[in-house]
Design an enzyme around this catalytic site. Structure first.
Site, PDB file in Angstrom:
ATOM      1  N   SER A  10       0.807  -1.229  -0.198  1.00  0.00           N
ATOM      2  CA  SER A  10      -0.023   0.101  -0.059  1.00  0.00           C
ATOM      3  C   SER A  10       0.942   1.213  -0.053  1.00  0.00           C
ATOM      4  O   SER A  10       0.314   2.375  -0.211  1.00  0.00           O
ATOM      5  CB  SER A  10      -0.823   0.043   1.178  1.00  0.00           C
ATOM      6  N   LYS A  69       0.405   3.350  -2.926  1.00  0.00           N
ATOM      7  CA  LYS A  69      -0.554   4.261  -3.272  1.00  0.00           C
ATOM      8  C   LYS A  69      -0.205   5.639  -3.344  1.00  0.00           C
ATOM      9  O   LYS A  69      -0.879   6.487  -4.059  1.00  0.00           O
ATOM     10  CB  LYS A  69      -1.617   3.890  -2.446  1.00  0.00           C
ATOM     11  N   TYR A  98      -1.686  -2.977 -10.996  1.00  0.00           N
ATOM     12  CA  TYR A  98      -1.933  -2.796  -9.722  1.00  0.00           C
ATOM     13  C   TYR A  98      -1.133  -3.595  -8.838  1.00  0.00           C
ATOM     14  O   TYR A  98      -0.218  -3.424  -7.953  1.00  0.00           O
ATOM     15  CB  TYR A  98      -3.328  -2.724  -9.289  1.00  0.00           C
ATOM     16  N   TYR A 158      -4.450   3.345   7.456  1.00  0.00           N
ATOM     17  CA  TYR A 158      -5.904   2.956   7.484  1.00  0.00           C
ATOM     18  C   TYR A 158      -6.732   3.207   8.362  1.00  0.00           C
ATOM     19  O   TYR A 158      -6.864   4.454   8.813  1.00  0.00           O
ATOM     20  CB  TYR A 158      -5.940   1.333   7.215  1.00  0.00           C
ATOM     21  N   VAL A 196       1.057  -3.541   3.776  1.00  0.00           N
ATOM     22  CA  VAL A 196       0.865  -5.017   4.279  1.00  0.00           C
ATOM     23  C   VAL A 196       2.136  -5.865   4.394  1.00  0.00           C
ATOM     24  O   VAL A 196       2.181  -7.146   5.105  1.00  0.00           O
ATOM     25  CB  VAL A 196      -0.122  -5.844   3.919  1.00  0.00           C
TER      26      VAL A 196
HETATM   27  N1  GLN Z   1      -1.531  -5.122  -2.693  1.00  0.00           N
HETATM   28  C1  GLN Z   1      -2.336  -5.260  -1.186  1.00  0.00           C
HETATM   29  C2  GLN Z   1      -3.816  -5.354  -1.584  1.00  0.00           C
HETATM   30  O1  GLN Z   1      -4.335  -4.757  -2.498  1.00  0.00           O
HETATM   31  C3  GLN Z   1      -2.013  -3.860  -0.696  1.00  0.00           C
HETATM   32  C4  GLN Z   1      -2.883  -3.781   0.640  1.00  0.00           C
HETATM   33  C5  GLN Z   1      -2.210  -3.122   1.846  1.00  0.00           C
HETATM   34  O2  GLN Z   1      -0.736  -2.927   2.099  1.00  0.00           O
HETATM   35  N2  GLN Z   1      -2.796  -2.737   2.755  1.00  0.00           N
HETATM   36  O3  GLN Z   1      -4.499  -6.017  -0.805  1.00  0.00           O
END
Ligand code: GLN
Length: 309
Positions: free
Chosen positions: A65, A68, A193, A245, A263
Site C-alpha cells: 500500500s 498508493k 496494480y 488505514y 501489508v
Molecule cells: N496489495 C495489497 C492489496 O491490495 C496492498 C494492501 C495493503 O498494503 N494494505 O491488498
C-alpha cells in the site's frame, strides 16, 4: 553515500522489537508468508544527504500500500487535481483498507480516498501510457527517480501471488466498473496494480522517497524537483489522514507525522523539512500495520518531538 549505523537508533529498534511477537505476517497474499516476523529495520535520510540506520537494512520488501502514495502523485501529475478528485474522494473511511461497504453506501458511488484499495485501484486506472507495460514502466521509473536508485525492480513472485489471489480487489474493480469509475479491462488493471504493489526495495530506498516528500518534491542533495510542491503537499495530507488505514487517528495522536504503511510491513515517513524515514517490520497488528514499526515511530516521536501537532 553509505548509511551510518547508529547506536541510539539501534537502542530504539531493540526496544520496539519486543513487540514483534504480538504481530503476524500477512498471509492473504501467499508469497508474503515467507517474511521473518522478527525482522525490524529503520533508515533515516536527512536533507544534507546523511543517513543513519539500525537493523538489517539490506532486507528487501515490497511496497504494497505504500505504492498508493506514489501512484497518487503520478496521477496528480498526469491528470491534475480536479480530474483525480472527481473520481476519488478526500475523506477517511474508518473501515479496513479492503472494505467494499462504503462504495455501495455513497451515491453516486465513489471510493472515499486514494489510500484504500478501491481508491488506489481507481488512481492506478488514471496512470497514462500506451499499454499496461508502458504504464508500469512509468510507475517504476518514477519510483526509481524518487529513491535515487535505478536498480529498484519488482518481485514477479509477489505480483503473481497477489494477482492469483486478489478476488476482493477484483470485486472492487467490477463494482467500480459498473458505476463508471473505471472503464478498462479488470484483469489488465489488476495486473498493473499487483505489479505496482510488488515493487521491491530496502529501508534506505524508502527513506529517500520519504525525504523527497518531506522536502516538498525536491531531492535536496541534487536540488532536482521530482514532483510539484502541491502534489507532495496533497500526498502528505493523505498520509496524515488515511496513511495507517483505520488506525490513522490513533497514529496522529501517538506519532503525528505523515506516514504510509503496507501489508509487507513497510512504513514510509516524511517529516516535513526534517527527514525521510523507511521502516521494515513484517509482523502486523490486526489492522495491517507493522506492529513494531508503529512502536518504533512512537518512541522516536516522543524522544525527538517529531509530532507536527
Ligand atoms: N496489495 C495489497 C492489496 O491490495 C496492498 C494492501 C495493503 O498494503 N494494505 O491488498
Amino acid at each position: 553515500m553509505p548509511c551510518q549505523s547508529s547506536e541510539k537508533l539501534n537502542e530504539v529498534v531493540i526496544e520496539a522489537k519486543k513487540f514483534t511477537k504480538y504481530g503476524k505476517v500477512a498471509d492473504y497474499i501467499p508469497a508474503l508468508k515467507k517474511a521473518n516476523p522478527n525482522d525490524l529495520s529503520v533508515a533515516i535520510y536527512q536533507p544534507d544527504g546523511t543517513c543513519i540506520s539500525a537493523g538489517d537494512i539490506k532486507k528487501k520488501f515490497t511496497l504494497q500500500s505504500i505504492s498508493k502514495v506514489i501512484t497518487l502523485a503520478l496521477a496528480l501529475i498526469d491528470c491534475g487535481e480536479k480530474f483525480v478528485f472527481k473520481k476519488v474522494g478526500y475523506e477517511p473511511t474508518g473501515d479496513p483498507f479492503n472494505s467494499i461497504v462504503k462504495l455501495e453506501l455513497n451515491n453516486p458511488s465513489k471510493p472515499l480516498n486514494p489510500m484504500i484499495n478501491a481508491g488506489a485501484l481507481a488512481v492506478t486506472h488514471m496512470i497514462k501510457g500506451h499499454s499496461i507495460e508502458d504504464r508500469f514502466i512509468r510507475i517504476l521509473t518514477f519510483v526509481q527517480e524518487l529513491a535515487g536508485n535505478s536498480n529498484v525492480a519488482y518481485s514477479q513472485e509477489v505480483a503473481k501471488s497477489e494477482f492469483e489471489s486478489s478476488f476482493l480487489n477484483r470485486s472492487l474493480c467490477y463494482f467500480m466498473k459498473q458505476h463508471g469509475i473505471i472503464n478498462e479491462d479488470v484483469e489488465e488493471l489488476l495486473d498493473l496494480y499487483t505489479k505496482q504493489c510488488a515493487i521491491e526495495m530496502d529501508c534506505l530506498d524508502l527513506a529517500r522517497i520519504g525525504l523527497v516528500f518531506a522536502m516538498n518534491g525536491v531531492e535536496p542533495t541534487t536540488k532536482k524537483r521530482i514532483m510539484p510542491a502541491e502534489v507532495a503537499r496533497i500526498c502528505k495530507t493523505f498520509m496524515v489522514t488515511c496513511g495507517m488505514y483505520n488506525a490513522s487517528g490513533e497514529f496522529a495522536v501517538r506519532v503525528g507525522i505523515p506516514a504510509k504503511s503496507g501489508v509487507s510491513g513497510g512504513i514510509i515517513g516524511a517529516i516535513p523539512h526534517r527527514f525521510g524515514l523507511g521502516i521494515f517490520g513484517p509482523a502486523l497488528d490486526e489492522k495491517g500495520n507493522s506492529i513494531a514499526g508503529l512502536k518504533l515511530l512512537e518512541i522516536l516521536s516522543t524522544k525527538y518531538s517529531l509530532s507536527m501537532f
